[in-house]
Design a protein around this motif. Structure first.
Motif, PDB file in Angstrom:
ATOM      1  N   ALA A 158       0.841  -1.205   0.000  1.00 34.56           N
ATOM      2  CA  ALA A 158       0.000   0.000   0.000  1.00 34.56           C
ATOM      3  C   ALA A 158       0.873   1.251   0.000  1.00 34.56           C
ATOM      4  CB  ALA A 158      -0.916  -0.007   1.216  1.00 34.56           C
ATOM      5  N   LEU A 159       1.920   1.227   0.805  1.00 34.93           N
ATOM      6  CA  LEU A 159       2.837   2.362   0.853  1.00 34.93           C
ATOM      7  C   LEU A 159       3.544   2.534  -0.491  1.00 34.93           C
ATOM      8  CD1 LEU A 159       3.896   4.560   2.691  1.00 34.93           C
ATOM      9  CD2 LEU A 159       5.667   2.992   3.481  1.00 34.93           C
ATOM     10  N   GLY A 160       3.864   1.425  -1.132  1.00 42.04           N
ATOM     11  CA  GLY A 160       4.493   1.474  -2.446  1.00 42.04           C
ATOM     12  C   GLY A 160       3.618   2.169  -3.482  1.00 42.04           C
ATOM     13  N   LEU A 161       2.313   1.957  -3.401  1.00 40.17           N
ATOM     14  CA  LEU A 161       1.385   2.625  -4.320  1.00 40.17           C
ATOM     15  C   LEU A 161       1.417   4.140  -4.116  1.00 40.17           C
ATOM     16  CD1 LEU A 161      -1.748   0.277  -4.282  1.00 40.17           C
ATOM     17  CD2 LEU A 161      -0.136   0.619  -6.152  1.00 40.17           C
ATOM     18  N   VAL A 162       1.462   4.555  -2.853  1.00 39.93           N
ATOM     19  CA  VAL A 162       1.552   5.984  -2.546  1.00 39.93           C
ATOM     20  C   VAL A 162       2.837   6.579  -3.126  1.00 39.93           C
ATOM     21  CG1 VAL A 162       1.886   7.630  -0.662  1.00 39.93           C
ATOM     22  CG2 VAL A 162       0.088   5.918  -0.499  1.00 39.93           C
ATOM     23  N   LEU A 163       3.879   5.756  -3.189  1.00 38.77           N
ATOM     24  CA  LEU A 163       5.180   6.235  -3.661  1.00 38.77           C
ATOM     25  C   LEU A 163       5.355   6.084  -5.167  1.00 38.77           C
ATOM     26  CD1 LEU A 163       7.407   4.815  -0.785  1.00 38.77           C
ATOM     27  CD2 LEU A 163       6.477   7.124  -1.010  1.00 38.77           C
ATOM     28  N   GLY A 164       4.305   5.629  -5.860  1.00 36.72           N
ATOM     29  CA  GLY A 164       4.348   5.664  -7.319  1.00 36.72           C
ATOM     30  C   GLY A 164       4.454   4.337  -8.029  1.00 36.72           C
TER      31      GLY A 164
ATOM     32  N   SER B 118       8.864  10.761  -4.207  1.00 36.34           N
ATOM     33  CA  SER B 118       9.121   9.694  -3.229  1.00 36.34           C
ATOM     34  C   SER B 118      10.616   9.517  -2.965  1.00 36.34           C
ATOM     35  CB  SER B 118       8.515   8.373  -3.714  1.00 36.34           C
ATOM     36  OG  SER B 118       9.263   7.827  -4.786  1.00 36.34           O
ATOM     37  N   LEU B 119      11.457   9.857  -3.953  1.00 41.71           N
ATOM     38  CA  LEU B 119      12.905   9.749  -3.770  1.00 41.71           C
ATOM     39  C   LEU B 119      13.391  10.647  -2.635  1.00 41.71           C
ATOM     40  CD1 LEU B 119      14.095   9.724  -7.501  1.00 41.71           C
ATOM     41  CD2 LEU B 119      13.949   7.774  -5.948  1.00 41.71           C
ATOM     42  N   HIS B 120      12.610  11.713  -2.356  1.00 42.59           N
ATOM     43  CA  HIS B 120      12.982  12.651  -1.295  1.00 42.59           C
ATOM     44  C   HIS B 120      12.316  12.309   0.046  1.00 42.59           C
ATOM     45  CE1 HIS B 120      14.769  15.339  -4.284  1.00 42.59           C
ATOM     46  NE2 HIS B 120      13.694  15.145  -5.011  1.00 42.59           N
ATOM     47  N   LEU B 121      11.472  11.269   0.066  1.00 44.71           N
ATOM     48  CA  LEU B 121      10.662  11.003   1.258  1.00 44.71           C
ATOM     49  C   LEU B 121      11.032   9.719   1.984  1.00 44.71           C
ATOM     50  CD1 LEU B 121       7.129  12.006  -0.096  1.00 44.71           C
ATOM     51  CD2 LEU B 121       8.717  13.405   1.233  1.00 44.71           C
TER      52      LEU B 121
ATOM     53  N   THR C  43       2.315  17.532   3.724  1.00 47.14           N
ATOM     54  CA  THR C  43       1.897  17.155   2.373  1.00 47.14           C
ATOM     55  C   THR C  43       1.119  15.841   2.403  1.00 47.14           C
ATOM     56  OG1 THR C  43       3.565  18.349   1.089  1.00 47.14           O
ATOM     57  CG2 THR C  43       2.836  16.253   0.193  1.00 47.14           C
ATOM     58  N   ILE C  44       0.046  15.817   1.615  1.00 44.32           N
ATOM     59  CA  ILE C  44      -0.817  14.636   1.556  1.00 44.32           C
ATOM     60  C   ILE C  44      -0.703  14.017   0.161  1.00 44.32           C
ATOM     61  CG2 ILE C  44      -3.169  13.747   1.746  1.00 44.32           C
ATOM     62  CD1 ILE C  44      -3.779  16.191   3.540  1.00 44.32           C
ATOM     63  N   ILE C  45      -0.350  12.747   0.131  1.00 41.37           N
ATOM     64  CA  ILE C  45      -0.319  12.001  -1.134  1.00 41.37           C
ATOM     65  C   ILE C  45      -1.450  10.981  -1.100  1.00 41.37           C
ATOM     66  CG2 ILE C  45       1.013  10.477  -2.631  1.00 41.37           C
ATOM     67  CD1 ILE C  45       3.547  11.651  -1.520  1.00 41.37           C
ATOM     68  N   ARG C  46      -2.258  10.986  -2.149  1.00 45.28           N
ATOM     69  CA  ARG C  46      -3.403  10.057  -2.207  1.00 45.28           C
ATOM     70  C   ARG C  46      -3.364   9.282  -3.521  1.00 45.28           C
ATOM     71  NH1 ARG C  46      -7.037  13.433  -2.212  1.00 45.28           N
ATOM     72  NH2 ARG C  46      -8.250  13.204  -4.114  1.00 45.28           N
ATOM     73  N   ARG C  47      -3.653   8.024  -3.407  1.00 46.92           N
ATOM     74  CA  ARG C  47      -3.708   7.152  -4.592  1.00 46.92           C
ATOM     75  C   ARG C  47      -5.061   6.444  -4.605  1.00 46.92           C
ATOM     76  NH1 ARG C  47       0.402   4.234  -7.347  1.00 46.92           N
ATOM     77  NH2 ARG C  47      -0.480   3.808  -9.421  1.00 46.92           N
ATOM     78  N   GLU C  48      -5.695   6.442  -5.763  1.00 47.44           N
ATOM     79  CA  GLU C  48      -7.001   5.791  -5.899  1.00 47.44           C
ATOM     80  C   GLU C  48      -6.934   4.772  -7.043  1.00 47.44           C
ATOM     81  OE1 GLU C  48      -9.900   8.798  -6.589  1.00 47.44           O
ATOM     82  OE2 GLU C  48      -9.674   9.729  -4.609  1.00 47.44           O
ATOM     83  N   ILE C  49      -7.515   3.586  -6.780  1.00 49.38           N
ATOM     84  CA  ILE C  49      -7.666   2.581  -7.835  1.00 49.38           C
ATOM     85  C   ILE C  49      -9.163   2.348  -8.011  1.00 49.38           C
ATOM     86  CG2 ILE C  49      -7.027   0.290  -8.661  1.00 49.38           C
ATOM     87  CD1 ILE C  49      -4.821   0.296  -6.523  1.00 49.38           C
ATOM     88  N   LEU C  50      -9.681   2.655  -9.183  1.00 39.42           N
ATOM     89  CA  LEU C  50     -11.120   2.534  -9.440  1.00 39.42           C
ATOM     90  C   LEU C  50     -11.457   1.103  -9.867  1.00 39.42           C
ATOM     91  CD1 LEU C  50     -11.626   5.874 -11.403  1.00 39.42           C
ATOM     92  CD2 LEU C  50     -11.736   5.480  -8.949  1.00 39.42           C
ATOM     93  N   PRO C  51     -12.711   0.670  -9.676  1.00 38.12           N
ATOM     94  CA  PRO C  51     -13.115  -0.679 -10.094  1.00 38.12           C
ATOM     95  C   PRO C  51     -12.878  -0.942 -11.581  1.00 38.12           C
ATOM     96  CG  PRO C  51     -14.763   0.276  -8.644  1.00 38.12           C
ATOM     97  CD  PRO C  51     -13.788   1.364  -8.943  1.00 38.12           C
ATOM     98  N   SER C  52     -12.856   0.132 -12.371  1.00 35.81           N
ATOM     99  CA  SER C  52     -12.599  -0.011 -13.814  1.00 35.81           C
ATOM    100  C   SER C  52     -11.142  -0.374 -14.097  1.00 35.81           C
ATOM    101  CB  SER C  52     -12.921   1.302 -14.527  1.00 35.81           C
ATOM    102  OG  SER C  52     -12.065   2.346 -14.069  1.00 35.81           O
ATOM    103  N   GLY C  53     -10.287  -0.237 -13.080  1.00 35.22           N
ATOM    104  CA  GLY C  53      -8.867  -0.499 -13.266  1.00 35.22           C
ATOM    105  C   GLY C  53      -8.052   0.775 -13.423  1.00 35.22           C
ATOM    106  N   LYS C  54      -8.736   1.900 -13.619  1.00 33.50           N
ATOM    107  CA  LYS C  54      -8.035   3.174 -13.768  1.00 33.50           C
ATOM    108  C   LYS C  54      -7.451   3.609 -12.427  1.00 33.50           C
ATOM    109  CE  LYS C  54      -8.735   7.903 -15.449  1.00 33.50           C
ATOM    110  NZ  LYS C  54      -9.714   8.885 -15.974  1.00 33.50           N
ATOM    111  N   SER C  55      -6.258   4.212 -12.494  1.00 32.66           N
ATOM    112  CA  SER C  55      -5.580   4.659 -11.282  1.00 32.66           C
ATOM    113  C   SER C  55      -5.388   6.168 -11.329  1.00 32.66           C
ATOM    114  CB  SER C  55      -4.219   3.961 -11.175  1.00 32.66           C
ATOM    115  OG  SER C  55      -3.423   4.568 -10.194  1.00 32.66           O
TER     116      SER C  55
END
Length: 550
Positions: free
Chosen positions: A41-47, A120-123, A90-102
Motif C-alpha cells: 500500500a505504501l508502495g502505491l503511494v510512492l508511485g 518519493s525519492l525525497h521522502l 503534504t498529503i499524497i493520495r492514490r485511488e484505484i477505481l473498479p474499472s482499473g483506472k488509477s
C-alpha cells in the motif's frame, strides 16, 4: 517523515488508519499476517503501478492516503518546478477505481506516476532483502561512494554534458552515413549533371527546334506551295491581285449611288490591301527559304539529345529537365555543406569530451578520497556486528569510456576473515554478512543524506543473538537523525523501538482481514515474549522480554 497512513479496500485491509511518530518504529507479525500488504500500500503511494487484483471489494474503489511532514527537507523547489501547491504537511493520495483506472494526487492536485516517483525519492527509502543483494551491483556501490564523496552536483553536470555528447555523436553518425551514401552517388550525379549542362538547355527551345526541324525537313514542299500561291496571286489578268483591282475599279463607278455600294467598295479595298500584304509575306517567306542539310542535321541532333535526356530522366519537357539539373546541382552542393556540418559537430564533440574529462577527473578524485573514509566507517560498524576481521578493498580504475556516472570502473572486494583472500562481495559474502554490511552502509549514508524516512524490511536475515542486539542499537542510533521503521522477526531488534506495531489477521464470519495495531507497553512485552518462545508464553520468556525492553 510519514505521520499517518490510511488504507481503504486494499488486499486484506477493509479500512485502516494509523499514526506514526518520529524515532524508531517496529513492525512485527506472523508470516502471512499482512506486513507485505502494508508495504504494498505504501508502495502505491510512492508511485508503484496499480493492480486491479489488489482491490478487496471489486465493486468499490481503493484509497490509500499518506501524510508527510516535510518542512525540514527543502522541497519547495521541487513543488515549484512541478507546479504543485507546497504544504509543510503534504498529503499524497492514490485511488484505484473498479474499472482499473488509477489516479494520484499531491495536496489534491492530480499528478502522474513519474511525478509521484520523483517526490518519493525525497521522502522514503524502503530497503528490502532484494536490495541487500543489489549491494553487489557496481552502480549501487558507486552511489554509496558518491554520496560520501559529495559528487552529486559534479555528476549532475557530467550527465548534462554527456546527454549533449551522446546526442551529437548520434547526429554525427547519421551525417557520416549520409555522407557515405552521398559519396557513392556523387560520381554518377556529377556525370548526370555534366550531361545536362553540356546540352545547354533553354526553356521553350524544344518547341522552336521542332518547328524549325519540320520546316527544314519539308523545304521543297513548302517552296512549291509558296511559289504556287504567289503565282495564283500575281498571274496577269487571271491572278487574284489583278481581279481584286478590277473589282475595286468597277465598284468605284457606282459607289456614289448608294451607301450600300460605298460599303462594298471599302470592304474590297480592305481585302485588296490585306491580300497585297499577304503576297509580300509570301515573297519574303519564299526568299528566306533555303535548303540547308547541315542546319537540319544539327537541329535533329539537338532534338535527339533532348529526347534521350527526357527518356533517361522520365520527363516530357525541357523545363522538367532543367528542374532535374537544379536538383542535381543542389544535391552536389549539399555534399559540400554536409562536410562543413560534420566538421562543426565534430568540434562540438571534442569540446564535450574535454568537459567530460575535466568533470570525470573531479569525480574520480573525490571518490579516491571517499573510499578510505567509507572503508574505515564500514570496518568500525561491522566490528561491532561480529565481524572483527572484516576488510574492504575498493579498486577504482579510470577508463576511456564515458559511463553514466563518470569514467571509472570499480571492484568492491571483501574479506571477512584473517588469512582469506579478497573476493568480489557478491561471491564471498554470506546472507548474514550481506545483511550486516547493508545495515552498516545505510547507517553511514544516513550521516550524508537528508532523507526523512528509512524502512528496513527484514534486514536481519541470517543474524541473531548479540549481533541482532547491536543491529537494533545501530538502527536506534540512526533514528536520532531520521525516522526509522524495522519490519523484523527478531525480538532483540523489536525491543529497541520507540513504538511497536503489530500486524495480525482477524476473521469476521467468512471474511479475513489484516489489521495494524500500536501496542501498549504490556502488549509489547507479550508480543516480544511470543517472538522468543512461540504462542505459549512462559514466565521466563516474559522476563526475558522485559529484560530486552529495559
Amino acid at each position: 517523515m510519514i505521520t499517518s497512513l490510511s488504507i481503504k479496500n486494499y488486499a486484506l485491509i477493509e479500512k485502516l488508519t494509523i499514526d506514526f511518530s518520529k524515532g524508531f518504529s517496529i513492525i512485527t507479525g506472523e508470516t502471512g499476517a499482512g506486513k507485505s500488504i502494508i508495504l504494498g500500500a505504501l508502495g502505491l503511494v510512492l508511485g508503484k503501478r496499480a493492480d486491479l487484483a489488489a482491490l478487496k471489494n471489486k465493486e468499490e474503489k481503493c484509497i490509500i492516503e499518506a501524510h508527510f511532514e516535510i518542512s525540514k527537507y527543502n522541497l519547495i523547489p521541487f513543488f515549484e518546478s512541478n507546479d504543485l501547491d507546497y504544504e509543510s504537511e503534504t498529503i499524497i493520495r492514490r485511488e484505484i477505481l473498479p474499472s482499473g483506472k488509477s489516479r494520484a494526487f499531491i495536496n489534491d492536485s492530480p499528478v502522474n506516476l513519474q511525478e509521484l516517483q520523483d517526490l518519493s525519492l525525497h521522502l522514503i527509502d524502503i530497503h528490502s532483502q532484494q536490495q541487500t543483494q543489489e549491494l553487489s551491483d557496481e552502480m549501487v556501490q558507486f552511489q554509496i561512494i558518491d554520496a560520501i564523496a559529495n559528487n552529486k552536483e559534479l555528476i549532475f553536470k557530467y550527465q548534462e554534458v554527456l546527454k549533449s555528447y551522446k546526442s551529437d555523436k548520434s547526429k554525427l553518425n547519421s551525417l557520416l552515413k549520409r555522407q557515405s551514401e552521398s559519396i557513392k552517388e556523387q560520381e554518377y550525379n556529377t556525370f548526370l549533371l555534366e550531361e545536362l549542362l553540356a546540352a545547354q538547355l533553354k526553356s521553350g527551345e524544344q518547341e522552336t527546334l521542332e518547328a524549325d526541324f519540320e520546316k527544314l525537313n519539308n523545304v521543297e514542299s513548302i517552296k512549291e506551295a509558296l511559289d504556287k500561291s504567289l503565282a495564283i496571286a500575281n498571274e496577269d489578268q487571271i491572278g487574284v491581285l489583278y481581279n481584286l483591282k478590277e473589282t475595286k475599279t468597277a465598284l468605284q463607278k457606282i459607289a456614289s449611288f448608294s451607301t450600300e455600294y460605298q460599303v462594298l467598295l471599302e470592304r474590297i479595298t480592305s481585302v485588296a490591301i490585306e491580300f497585297d500584304d499577304i503576297t509580300n509575306e509570301l515573297n519574303r517567306a519564299s526568299d528566306k527559304l533555303v535548303n540547308d542539310p547541315e542546319q537540319l542535321d544539327a537541329i535533329g541532333q539537338k532534338l535527339q539529345v533532348i529526347y534521350n535526356l527526357q527518356k533517361k530522366h522520365q520527363v516530357s519537357s525541357v523545363d522538367e529537365l532543367l528542374a532535374v539539373q537544379n536538383q542535381l546541382d543542389t544535391s552536389l552542393l549539399a555534399i559540400g555543406n554536409l562536410k562543413d556540418e560534420i566538421e562543426k559537430i565534430t568540434n562540438l564533440i571534442q569540446e564535450s569530451e574535454l568537459q567530460l574529462d575535466i568533470l570525470a577527473t573531479g569525480i574520480h578524485s573525490n571518490r579516491e578520497q571517499a573510499i578510505p573514509v567509507l572503508s574505515h566507517k564500514l570496518i568500525v560498524i561491522l566490528e561491532t556486528l561480529g565481524m572483527p576481521n572484516v576488510r574492504f578493498k575498493m579498486d577504482l580504475t579510470t577508463t576511456t569510456t564515458y559511463f553514466q556516472n563518470g569514467k571509472d570502473e570499480l571492484q568492491f572486494l571483501f574479506s571477512a576473515n584473517k588469512g582469506t583472500d579478497f573476493g568480489l562481495l557478491k561471491k564471498v559474502a554470506s546472507g548474514g554478512e550481506m545483511s550486516r554490511i547493508m545495515l552498516a552502509v545505510k547507517a553511514i549514508l544516513a550521516q550524508y543524506s537528508k532523507l526523512p524516512t528509512l524502512i528496513f524490511d527484514e534486514i536481519d536475515t541470517g543474524v541473531s543473538g548479540e549481533i541482532a542486539i547491536r543491529m537494533g542499537e545501530i538502527m536506534k542510533e540512526m533514528s536520532a537523525e531520521m525516522q526509522i521503521f524495522a519490519i523484523t522477526h527478531l525480538p532483540q531488534i523489536a525491543a529497541k523501538g520507540n513504538a511497536h506495531f503489530k500486524v495480525f489477521k482477524s476473521t469476521i464470519g467468512e471474511d479475513t482481514q489484516s489489521e495494524l495495531k500500536l501496542l501498549s507497553a504490556e502488549e509489547r512485552v507479550v508480543e516480544i515474549a511470543q517472538m522468543l518462545s512461540g504462542t505459549v508464553v512462559s514466565d521466563s520468556a516474559l522476563n526475558h522480554a522485559k529484560a530486552l525492553l529495559n
